[in-house]
Every structure is written in structure tokens, then in C-alpha cells.
Design a protein around this motif. Structure first.
Motif, mmCIF file in Angstrom:
data_model
loop_
_atom_site.group_PDB
_atom_site.id
_atom_site.type_symbol
_atom_site.label_atom_id
_atom_site.label_comp_id
_atom_site.label_asym_id
_atom_site.label_seq_id
_atom_site.Cartn_x
_atom_site.Cartn_y
_atom_site.Cartn_z
ATOM 1 N N ASP A 163 68.105 40.183 26.893
ATOM 2 C CA ASP A 163 68.077 41.446 26.151
ATOM 3 C C ASP A 163 69.455 42.105 26.154
ATOM 4 O OD1 ASP A 163 65.415 40.893 25.937
ATOM 5 O OD2 ASP A 163 64.713 42.840 26.650
ATOM 6 N N MET A 164 70.108 42.129 27.318
ATOM 7 C CA MET A 164 71.431 42.751 27.409
ATOM 8 C C MET A 164 72.484 41.886 26.732
ATOM 9 S SD MET A 164 71.442 44.575 31.174
ATOM 10 C CE MET A 164 71.424 43.035 32.101
ATOM 11 N N ALA A 165 72.300 40.565 26.762
ATOM 12 C CA ALA A 165 73.229 39.686 26.044
ATOM 13 C C ALA A 165 73.129 39.919 24.544
ATOM 14 C CB ALA A 165 72.923 38.227 26.388
ATOM 15 N N ALA A 166 71.903 40.090 24.037
ATOM 16 C CA ALA A 166 71.715 40.385 22.611
ATOM 17 C C ALA A 166 72.400 41.697 22.249
ATOM 18 C CB ALA A 166 70.226 40.455 22.287
ATOM 19 N N ALA A 167 72.340 42.665 23.144
ATOM 20 C CA ALA A 167 73.019 43.940 22.907
ATOM 21 C C ALA A 167 74.529 43.739 22.843
ATOM 22 C CB ALA A 167 72.655 44.929 24.009
ATOM 23 N N ALA A 168 75.058 42.874 23.697
ATOM 24 C CA ALA A 168 76.498 42.601 23.698
ATOM 25 C C ALA A 168 76.924 41.948 22.384
ATOM 26 C CB ALA A 168 76.858 41.704 24.879
ATOM 27 N N VAL A 169 76.088 41.056 21.860
ATOM 28 C CA VAL A 169 76.374 40.433 20.559
ATOM 29 C C VAL A 169 76.393 41.503 19.467
ATOM 30 C CG1 VAL A 169 75.496 38.843 18.795
ATOM 31 C CG2 VAL A 169 75.478 38.165 21.212
ATOM 32 N N SER A 170 75.455 42.436 19.526
ATOM 33 C CA SER A 170 75.389 43.516 18.534
ATOM 34 C C SER A 170 76.646 44.381 18.573
ATOM 35 C CB SER A 170 74.145 44.376 18.786
ATOM 36 O OG SER A 170 74.082 45.460 17.889
ATOM 37 N N VAL A 171 77.103 44.715 19.780
ATOM 38 C CA VAL A 171 78.326 45.517 19.920
ATOM 39 C C VAL A 171 79.525 44.751 19.368
ATOM 40 C CG1 VAL A 171 79.929 46.526 21.588
ATOM 41 C CG2 VAL A 171 77.469 46.867 21.861
ATOM 42 N N ALA A 172 79.589 43.461 19.637
ATOM 43 C CA ALA A 172 80.688 42.644 19.129
ATOM 44 C C ALA A 172 80.702 42.657 17.603
ATOM 45 C CB ALA A 172 80.561 41.215 19.649
ATOM 46 N N HIS A 173 79.545 42.482 16.986
ATOM 47 C CA HIS A 173 79.463 42.498 15.530
ATOM 48 C C HIS A 173 79.896 43.859 14.968
ATOM 49 C CE1 HIS A 173 76.324 39.002 15.468
ATOM 50 N NE2 HIS A 173 77.561 38.595 15.695
ATOM 51 N N ARG A 174 79.489 44.923 15.668
ATOM 52 C CA ARG A 174 79.840 46.269 15.207
ATOM 53 C C ARG A 174 81.347 46.490 15.249
ATOM 54 N NH1 ARG A 174 76.073 50.103 18.012
ATOM 55 N NH2 ARG A 174 77.522 50.000 19.765
ATOM 56 N N ARG A 175 81.999 45.793 16.174
ATOM 57 C CA ARG A 175 83.454 45.892 16.306
ATOM 58 C C ARG A 175 84.176 44.818 15.481
ATOM 59 N NH1 ARG A 175 85.553 48.052 21.947
ATOM 60 N NH2 ARG A 175 83.895 49.535 22.484
ATOM 61 N N HIS A 176 83.433 44.122 14.641
ATOM 62 C CA HIS A 176 83.987 43.078 13.776
ATOM 63 C C HIS A 176 84.609 41.939 14.582
ATOM 64 C CE1 HIS A 176 83.228 45.824 10.482
ATOM 65 N NE2 HIS A 176 83.952 46.746 11.099
ATOM 66 N N ASP A 219 84.083 38.173 16.076
ATOM 67 C CA ASP A 219 83.287 36.979 15.849
ATOM 68 C C ASP A 219 82.785 36.446 17.185
ATOM 69 O OD1 ASP A 219 82.413 34.612 14.128
ATOM 70 O OD2 ASP A 219 83.633 33.621 15.671
ATOM 71 N N VAL A 220 81.499 36.102 17.225
ATOM 72 C CA VAL A 220 80.903 35.435 18.395
ATOM 73 C C VAL A 220 80.549 34.016 17.965
ATOM 74 C CG1 VAL A 220 78.994 35.441 20.053
ATOM 75 C CG2 VAL A 220 79.962 37.618 19.279
ATOM 76 N N PRO A 221 81.167 32.997 18.550
ATOM 77 C CA PRO A 221 81.978 33.037 19.771
ATOM 78 C C PRO A 221 83.483 32.974 19.546
ATOM 79 C CG PRO A 221 81.324 30.795 19.348
ATOM 80 C CD PRO A 221 80.785 31.610 18.199
ATOM 81 N N GLY A 222 83.957 33.048 18.281
ATOM 82 C CA GLY A 222 85.381 32.893 18.039
ATOM 83 C C GLY A 222 86.246 33.882 18.797
ATOM 84 N N ASP A 223 85.870 35.180 18.744
ATOM 85 C CA ASP A 223 86.627 36.218 19.452
ATOM 86 C C ASP A 223 86.027 36.544 20.818
ATOM 87 O OD1 ASP A 223 88.373 36.622 17.232
ATOM 88 O OD2 ASP A 223 86.801 37.806 16.262
ATOM 89 N N LEU A 224 84.745 36.344 20.970
ATOM 90 C CA LEU A 224 84.065 36.717 22.221
ATOM 91 C C LEU A 224 82.902 35.774 22.481
ATOM 92 C CD1 LEU A 224 83.724 38.869 24.549
ATOM 93 C CD2 LEU A 224 82.051 39.992 23.030
#
Length: 358
Positions: free
Chosen positions: A254-267, A269-274
Motif C-alpha cells: 500500500d505504501m509502495a503504491a503511494a510512493a509510485v503515485s507521488v513519483a508520477h505526480r512529480r513527473h 518515471d518509475v523505474p527510469g528515474d525512481l
């Protein structure tokens, strides 16, 4: 106060202590267990008379009829985790012919004393505790006082007076952290779980053990609570660091999914940038993009094993050492599309290969 006066609140544990036997043996004597030796049976009956102990007649009749009622007490903020857990106990109960009585607490807290006493009043023979309730002193004290056998699922620390079914959280977290190191990540963010749960500290300990084996590696820790909302704020905190981590390891999906959401909001790329990884391998791990690399904790199997071992304990004439034990099931690292090497890796940075475990 005389001993007889005190005996009006006598429990099965008091009878077992006075007779010098286990609580399960007392239960078998009460239910006319044929496999109990006559000498033992007489000692238990004498203790019952001396303490004026009155067993629950409804529970006795149910055992004699072959039906076992099992309380399932849960209060977990992760809907995906609880879905897998409940499916596991339902499937096992169906095949074993046991009746389940569900009691739910709110927001990770134990059910109220009233709810638990109503559960006891329903004549349950044993209880399965979903995480984090295996660590709830209030709930465990009430169940112990009622002399009910308890199975604890996914407790961070095994209890000596319960059936424990879990994975090795420390080793699982260690393995995931090493996986990130092997990809080349050296600055890794870690989102912890609820500080009140032992598993949170154990998983952090495992990750730190792996990081410590690489001189230039660093672990940045942010506090979470095993909820999506807590994962959002923790991921924001980690990505605001200077420099930010190239990977985030969250203590549950659940918290990992939240981290993916924050990454997308900051533009990002997962996993390219994070790179982002989780823990549990619930349905959440495969319902977002990209699918999560995560630690597979066999939640359904753990719940089924807990109920199976509890039913075996209740149906056995004499409990064996194996019945009340610490069952550690296998975990696995599941690689999906949320991981990649960092964009900039120092060529001289190498993982210490001499140690392959924590």
C-alpha cells in the motif's frame, strides 16, 4: 478471603496449574476425552472440585457434537492484505467443517472489550488473530483469561503461549535491500510501518543489515503506518531530500503504491528515474503501473495454516510440542517492472558478495 471465595472466578489455567497438567488436558477431561489417563483425569477433577470451576457447558456440547467455533479477530488498515487473510481462513474453515465468528476492530486497533466478551459469550473454542492484533496486550489478556488457545498470524515476534505463523521478516527485508544494492542503488529510501508493530522494526533492521555491508550505501528512513495515506507523506519526505534516493523500499505494498503515485505526480518515471519496491505481494502489487517488485508473504497460506494448527490443537487429546510452535513459512522476492538500475552508477561501487544473508 477463603480459597473457595477466590475460586468463584477460577479459570481453566488455575485448574491446570493446580492439577499439574496443560490447559488442553483440562479441556479433554471436561469433554470426556478417552485418551486421558485415569490418574490424570482424577487429578483434574479434584482440582475442578476444589476450585469450584464451572466449564462453559455450551462450548462442551459443541465439542462433543464435533463442531468447533473459531473467532477471527482482525483490524488491519490494508484492505488487500485482509482480503487475502480472510480468504485463507474461509477456505480452511470450509474444508475443516469449522464455524467462523468474525470480530473487527477499527483502524488497526483491537475491538472493544465489549466486542471481545460477546465473542467469548458465543462459545468460541479458539481464536485466530490477524496482524497487528497479536501484539495487542488488551486483546491477548482477555483471551488468556478465558483460557482460549490462540493462533497469531504475521506477528513480528513469536509468542510462547500461542500458535505462531509468520515469515522471517528480517531476512525477507534483507533480501530485498540486497536486490536494490545489486542493481546499483546506493542511496535508498525506506518507509517504515506502524511503530507499534514489531514487524516494522524487524523489517527496518533487515534493510539496515544489508546496507551496512556496502561502505558507500546509505539508507534514508521515513515513518509510515502501513497505510496508503502515510505512504504519500513519507514518499514526499524522501523525495524532498537533497539528493533524493534513487530507490524507495516501502514496508508494505500500500505504501509502495503511494510512493509510485507521488513519483508520477512529480513527473518521475518509475523505474527510469525512481525504483520502487514493496512488501506482501497483495493484489495492489499487480493493479498499478508499473507492477511492483515486492516480497511475497503467503498471506492466504499463513491464515490457513494458523486455523489448521488451531483446530488440530483443539481436537488432539494431548497437545504436542509441534502443535504450539513457531511456524515460519517461505517468502519470495518477486521481480516486476518497478525496478531498474539507477541512471548514474559509480563504476567502483560493488556489493560485498561475501555475505549472502543477514
Amino acid at each position: 478471603m477463603s480459597r473457595l471465595d477466590r475460586a468463584r472466578d477460577a479459570t481453566m489455567a488455575d485448574v491446570a496449574q493446580l492439577a499439574g497438567v496443560s490447559r488442553m488436558t483440562v479441556s479433554r477431561v471436561i469433554n470426556d476425552g478417552a485418551k486421558v489417563r485415569e490418574e490424570t483425569r482424577q487429578a483434574v477433577l479434584a482440582a475442578i472440585r476444589e476450585l469450584n470451576f464451572e466449564p462453559n457447558q455450551t462450548a462442551r456440547n459443541l465439542v462433543m457434537a464435533g463442531e468447533l467455533r473459531i473467532g477471527v479477530v482482525y483490524s488491519n488498515p490494508s484492505a488487500a492484505f485482509m482480503s487475502d487473510f480472510l480468504i485463507g481462513v474461509f477456505e480452511e474453515a470450509t474444508s475443516a467443517g469449522a464455524r467462523l465468528i468474525l470480530v473487527r476492530g477499527e483502524d488497526g486497533h483491537a475491538p472493544s472489550t465489549r466486542q471481545l466478551r460477546e465473542l467469548l459469550g458465543a462459545g468460541v473454542h479458539g481464536v485466530v488473530l490477524a496482524p497487528p492484533l497479536g501484539e495487542s496486550a488488551a486483546a491477548c489478556d482477555i483471551l488468556r483469561a478465558a483460557n482460549l488457545p490462540v493462533a497469531v498470524v504475521a506477528g513480528g515476534k513469536p509468542q510462547t503461549d500461542a500458535i505462531n505463523v509468520r515469515i522471517d521478516d528480517r531476512q525477507a527485508s534483507y533480501a530485498m535491500a540486497r536486490h536494490l544494492l545489486n542493481l546499483g542503488h546506493r542511496r535508498i529510501g525506506f518507509i517504515t510501518g506502524n511503530p507499534d508493530q514489531t514487524a516494522s522494526a524487524v523489517r527496518l533492521e533487515g534493510a539496515r543489515a544489508a546496507i551496512a555491508q556496502v561502505e558507500e550505501a546509505e539508507l534514508i528512513v521515513a515513518q509510515g503506518a502501513f497505510t496508503y495515506a502515510s505512504g504519500l507523506s513519507a514518499a514526499e519526505q524522501l523525495l524532498d531530500a537533497d539528493p533524493p534516493p534513487t530507490a524507495i523500499f516501502a514496508s508494505n505494498d500500500d505504501m509502495a503504491a503511494a510512493a509510485v503515485s507521488v513519483a508520477h505526480r512529480r513527473h518521475l518515471d518509475v523505474p527510469g528515474d525512481l525504483t520502487v519496491v514493496g512488501f506482501d505481494d497483495t493484489t495492489v502489487a499487480t493493479t498499478l503501473w508499473p507492477p511492483l517488485t515486492t516480497v511475497r508473504q503467503p498471506v492466504r497460506q499463513m491464515a490457513a495454516v494458523a486455523l489448521d494448527r488451531l483446530l488440530r490443537a483443539l481436537r488432539s487429546a494431548e497437545p504436542s510440542v509441534e502443535t504450539f510452535a513457531d511456524y515460519v513459512l517461505d517468502h519470495a522476492l518477486v521481480e516486476r517492472q518497478s525496478t531498474a538500475p539507477p541512471q548514474h552508477v559509480m563504476p567502483s561501487a560493488k556489493v560485498d558478495k561475501r555475505s549472502s544473508h543477514a
